[in-house]
Design a protein around this motif. Sequence first.
Motif, short mmCIF file in Angstrom:
data_model
loop_
_atom_site.label_atom_id
_atom_site.label_comp_id
_atom_site.label_asym_id
_atom_site.label_seq_id
_atom_site.Cartn_x
_atom_site.Cartn_y
_atom_site.Cartn_z
N GLU A 26 18.12 -25.59 21.37
CA GLU A 26 18.21 -26.84 21.32
C GLU A 26 19.49 -26.75 20.68
OE1 GLU A 26 16.24 -30.76 22.42
OE2 GLU A 26 15.21 -29.60 21.93
N LEU A 68 12.73 -25.60 28.01
CA LEU A 68 12.84 -26.67 28.58
C LEU A 68 10.91 -26.87 29.63
CD1 LEU A 68 15.24 -24.79 31.15
CD2 LEU A 68 16.06 -26.52 29.86
N LYS A 69 10.02 -26.08 29.45
CA LYS A 69 8.87 -26.03 29.86
C LYS A 69 8.03 -27.61 29.06
CE LYS A 69 7.11 -21.75 31.66
NZ LYS A 69 6.02 -20.54 31.93
N VAL A 110 19.16 -30.24 26.81
CA VAL A 110 17.55 -29.75 26.95
C VAL A 110 18.24 -29.91 29.16
CG1 VAL A 110 15.88 -29.69 27.71
CG2 VAL A 110 16.87 -29.74 25.93
N SER A 113 21.38 -27.92 30.46
CA SER A 113 20.96 -26.98 30.27
C SER A 113 19.62 -26.53 31.69
CB SER A 113 20.02 -26.40 29.14
OG SER A 113 19.47 -24.84 29.18
N TYR A 114 19.04 -27.43 32.01
CA TYR A 114 18.12 -27.16 32.44
C TYR A 114 19.20 -27.07 34.49
CZ TYR A 114 14.43 -28.78 36.81
OH TYR A 114 14.26 -28.97 37.86
N VAL A 118 19.26 -22.94 34.69
CA VAL A 118 18.66 -22.35 35.62
C VAL A 118 18.37 -22.16 37.01
CG1 VAL A 118 16.49 -23.07 36.99
CG2 VAL A 118 16.72 -24.24 34.48
N LEU A 129 8.96 -22.37 36.18
CA LEU A 129 9.05 -23.69 36.35
C LEU A 129 8.47 -24.85 36.52
CD1 LEU A 129 12.27 -24.23 34.13
CD2 LEU A 129 10.71 -23.92 32.84
N HIS A 131 8.81 -27.62 38.27
CA HIS A 131 9.93 -28.53 38.19
C HIS A 131 8.98 -29.46 39.37
CE1 HIS A 131 12.73 -25.42 38.15
NE2 HIS A 131 11.85 -24.71 39.59
#
Length: 217
Positions: A26, A68-69, A110, A113-114, A118, A129, A131
């Motif tokens: 991160e 991300l989770k 974050v 990046s998502y 992804v 993930l 979503h």
Amino acid sequence: MPRAAEPETAAESAGAYRSRFTGALESLLAEKRFPKITIGDLVGRAHTSRRSFYEHFTSKEACLLALLKEAAESGSAQVSAAVDRSAPWQTQLRQLVTAWIGVVDARPAVMLSYLRDVPLLDTPLAASLNHDAYVNVVRTVSAGTEFRKSGGAALSRARAVILCGGLEKLAEDALRHGESVDAHLEEAVQAAILLAGSGELTSPELIPRPPESGTPG
């Protein structure tokens, strides 16, 4: 006599190491795009070794998914907890949107990046993930008794996806331009209220259709 500290369990140790690597990732994401981050960067920022990294993750992509989770789980829980389910529906939506924007502004790298990285991952990885974390919060809030009793409409999955997708796009645009998402709070709240203000859509028969090709207007 002070009680001796209990030894750290293997699970706790593994969790601490994983958090060290996701925290390092991160931090790096705030400086450069994910494709340019190397395992060397990660272990250097985490002050540990490649061996330790590969004991916990198979790849930097797996590390990204873990980050991300965690962000989705903690963020959606924070948003859900911020909503007073006994308040009028407009107030609940304001609280929900305000909390969501607060989560994004607290961890902008974050969110970016998502949205950016992804879609570039292998399908099985991206599919792992959740979503729907925020979509589920929106639907749960809008299905509440006081929300509906005070005039709000329970949002369908489609409307909840539109709301969350719109917020994500707003966040991406703001962050790309170096702005805080909070600068657009009022517009985001009003858009959410418009989506949830009525459960009825205009009948398709009442929507004027454009003239067919070759037909005079």
